[in-house]
Design an enzyme around this catalytic site. Structure first.
Site, mmCIF file in Angstrom:
data_model
loop_
_atom_site.group_PDB
_atom_site.id
_atom_site.type_symbol
_atom_site.label_atom_id
_atom_site.label_comp_id
_atom_site.label_asym_id
_atom_site.label_seq_id
_atom_site.Cartn_x
_atom_site.Cartn_y
_atom_site.Cartn_z
ATOM 1 C CD GLU A 1 38.486 134.289 -29.883
ATOM 2 O OE1 GLU A 1 39.103 135.324 -30.199
ATOM 3 O OE2 GLU A 1 37.529 133.838 -30.527
ATOM 4 C CG ASN B 1 34.305 130.293 -25.352
ATOM 5 O OD1 ASN B 1 33.841 129.161 -25.487
ATOM 6 N ND2 ASN B 1 33.989 131.299 -26.171
ATOM 7 C CG HIS C 1 33.246 129.534 -34.848
ATOM 8 N ND1 HIS C 1 31.980 130.043 -34.997
ATOM 9 C CD2 HIS C 1 33.751 130.117 -33.736
ATOM 10 C CE1 HIS C 1 31.728 130.908 -34.012
ATOM 11 N NE2 HIS C 1 32.781 130.964 -33.235
ATOM 12 C CD GLU D 1 31.968 131.884 -29.727
ATOM 13 O OE1 GLU D 1 32.397 132.190 -30.860
ATOM 14 O OE2 GLU D 1 32.404 132.397 -28.678
ATOM 15 C CG ASP E 1 29.402 129.287 -37.022
ATOM 16 O OD1 ASP E 1 30.529 128.771 -36.946
ATOM 17 O OD2 ASP E 1 29.206 130.521 -36.922
HETATM 18 C C1 XIL Z 1 31.827 137.756 -33.518
HETATM 19 C C2 XIL Z 1 30.437 138.223 -33.883
HETATM 20 O O1 XIL Z 1 29.706 137.135 -34.356
HETATM 21 C C3 XIL Z 1 30.512 139.299 -34.936
HETATM 22 O O2 XIL Z 1 29.226 139.860 -35.160
HETATM 23 C C4 XIL Z 1 31.474 140.393 -34.507
HETATM 24 O O3 XIL Z 1 31.634 141.325 -35.556
HETATM 25 C C5 XIL Z 1 32.831 139.826 -34.128
HETATM 26 O O4 XIL Z 1 32.648 138.834 -33.134
HETATM 27 N N1 XIL Z 1 34.665 134.163 -31.331
HETATM 28 C C6 XIL Z 1 33.964 134.812 -30.347
HETATM 29 C C7 XIL Z 1 32.818 135.658 -30.709
HETATM 30 O O5 XIL Z 1 34.235 134.591 -29.164
HETATM 31 O O6 XIL Z 1 32.643 136.720 -29.812
HETATM 32 C C8 XIL Z 1 32.948 136.187 -32.116
HETATM 33 O O7 XIL Z 1 31.741 136.868 -32.430
HETATM 34 C C9 XIL Z 1 33.211 135.055 -33.087
HETATM 35 C C10 XIL Z 1 34.486 134.362 -32.742
#
Ligand code: XIL
Length: 397
Positions: free
Chosen positions: A211, A252, A288, A317, A319
């Site tokens: 990020e 990422n 996401h 990641e 979802d």
């Molecule tokens: C999130 C986790 O899912 C949560 O449990 C935590 O509270 C915060 O982080 N991008 C990322 C992940 O790179 O590390 C994040 O994970 C979600 C967004």
């Protein structure tokens, strides 16, 4: 005679372990940091009985035991993988299908079973973040993550390492300190050196940087960027490659999946890094998504411009959250969306398809995206949702 043999084997294993550890740590400081962590660290192995609290000294002993037992187990029980499971079908296509995990849920049998039966890759949802790994400046706590490494090995799963350099979930000693550019760069070097060395050989791909962009495609105004400019990026990548040449190195991010200002920023950076010969293997699209707001054409074109640079793309990641109310119709649409994503992944050589959790019972979504729910592949009772069949259909084609 037999007792002597057992004794000799124990000595051999003990010395073997010690040597590996010291070699792996690389620097004296690193070794000191590990020792400090082991003195203070307490870890509960969730794969073992629930009440068993293991201190770090015991961990050494039980690690030794486990190694001996493991070799027995390997001979006795081979892992049976159903060729029609998600992991069976994905492996046949030479692809990783993964899930983010939190070992506190290992006490649920269905959680562990679904993980090992359906996925061939795992990533720790939070545990490998800086605040957990290195809470005090000279203290690294590896023991918890090591349990996940062992679990992955026993179940023949690959691991993603998430994440080395990020602007969130950092320890207070780091965020509350005042650092010069030189100091911060040496903190980056030291952290990456310790982490990558410790997990050398266990991590398939590292999210070295996470990020690092704003939505307009400029660099995120994090403490890293404000103090070092772009230099922290190169430092982290170079050091990671140096410490484990076999691990793949990723940058990422979220909202970089479609062609837009942010993914342009990422594209321009990685193109420059590739041209300059800075070590980098791929980009991670977090993915996401809202289940019905995926621009598939743009996603596909975007993947192609990154792979044209010789880089890998992974969905890291995934979802697909659904806006409440979660209706049957929306769940069917979600299944179709998972299928399309897998089709795009396969068509474009995406090397990993990782969901951010296993079941809707444990997901960050409702707590973070208010009014959304049900983003994952398995429902609250670990029954497969439409997405599982959707992905399987895509993988069988
Ligand atoms: C999130 C986790 O899912 C949560 O449990 C935590 O509270 C915060 O982080 N991008 C990322 C992940 O790179 O590390 C994040 O994970 C979600 C967004």
């Amino acid at each position: 005679m037999k007792k002597w043999l057992v004794f000799l084997v124990c000595i051999f294993v003990l010395f073997g372990c010690t040597n590996v550890k010291q070699e792996d740590m690389g620097t004296e400081n690193a070794t000191e940091a590990t020792d400090a962590a082991e003195e203070n660290g307490e870890v509960k192995d969730p794969t073992q009985s629930e009440t068993e609290e293991v201190t770090s000294n015991d961990t050494k002993a039980s690690e030794t035991e486990t190694q001996v037992n493991d070799s027995k187990t390997e001979e006795a029980v081979a892992l049976v993988i159903d060729p029609e499971s998600l992991r069976g079908l994905a492996s046949a296509k030479n692809m990783y299908i993964g899930a983010a995990i939190d070992m506190k849920y290992f006490k649920e049998k269905a959680y562990q079973d679904t993980l090992k039966n359906q996925f061939n890759m795992l990533v720790l949802e939070n545990l490998m973040k800086w605040a957990s790994m290195n809470p005090n400046r000279e203290q690294f706590i590896f023991a918890g993550a090591d349990i996940a490494v062992k679990f992955a090995k026993e179940n023949q799963m690959a691991m993603r390492g998430h994440t080395l350099i990020w602007h969130q979930q950092l320890p207070l000693w780091l965020t509350e300190g005042t650092w010069s550019k030189e100091e911060l760069l040496s903190i980056v070097d030291y952290y990456v050196e310790n982490m990558v060395t410790h997990f050398k050989g266990s991590i398939d791909s590292w999210d070295v940087l996470n990020e690092i962009f704003e939505e307009d495609g400029s660099f995120r105004q994090s403490m890293w960027y404000k103090t070092t400019g772009e230099e922290y990026i190169t430092h982290a990548l170079v050091k990671a490659r140096e410490m484990d040449p076999d691990a793949k190195l990723f940058i990422n991010d979220y909202n970089v999946e479609f062609i837009n200002a942010k993914s342009d920023g990422l594209y321009n950076l990685v193109k420059k890094l590739v041209e300059q010969g800075v070590p980098l293997d791929g980009v991670g699209f977090q993915s996401h998504f809202i289940h019905d707001q995926i621009d598939y054409d743009s996603l596909e074109k975007n993947i192609q411009r990154f792979t044209a640079l010789g880089l890998e793309v992974q969905f890291t990641e995934i979802d697909l959250r659904i806006k409440a109310p979660v209706t049957d119709e929306r769940l069917v649409e979600q299944g179709e969306a998972y299928k399309k994503l897998m089709e795009i992944a396969l068509r474009n050589g995406v090397t990993a398809f990782v969901t951010w959790g296993i079941s809707d019972l444990h997901t960050w979504v409702p707590g973070f995206f208010i009014g959304y729910a049900s983003p994952l592949l398995y429902d609250n009772k670990y029954n497969p949702k439409a997405g599982v069949e959707g992905i399987k259909v895509a993988l069988r084609e």
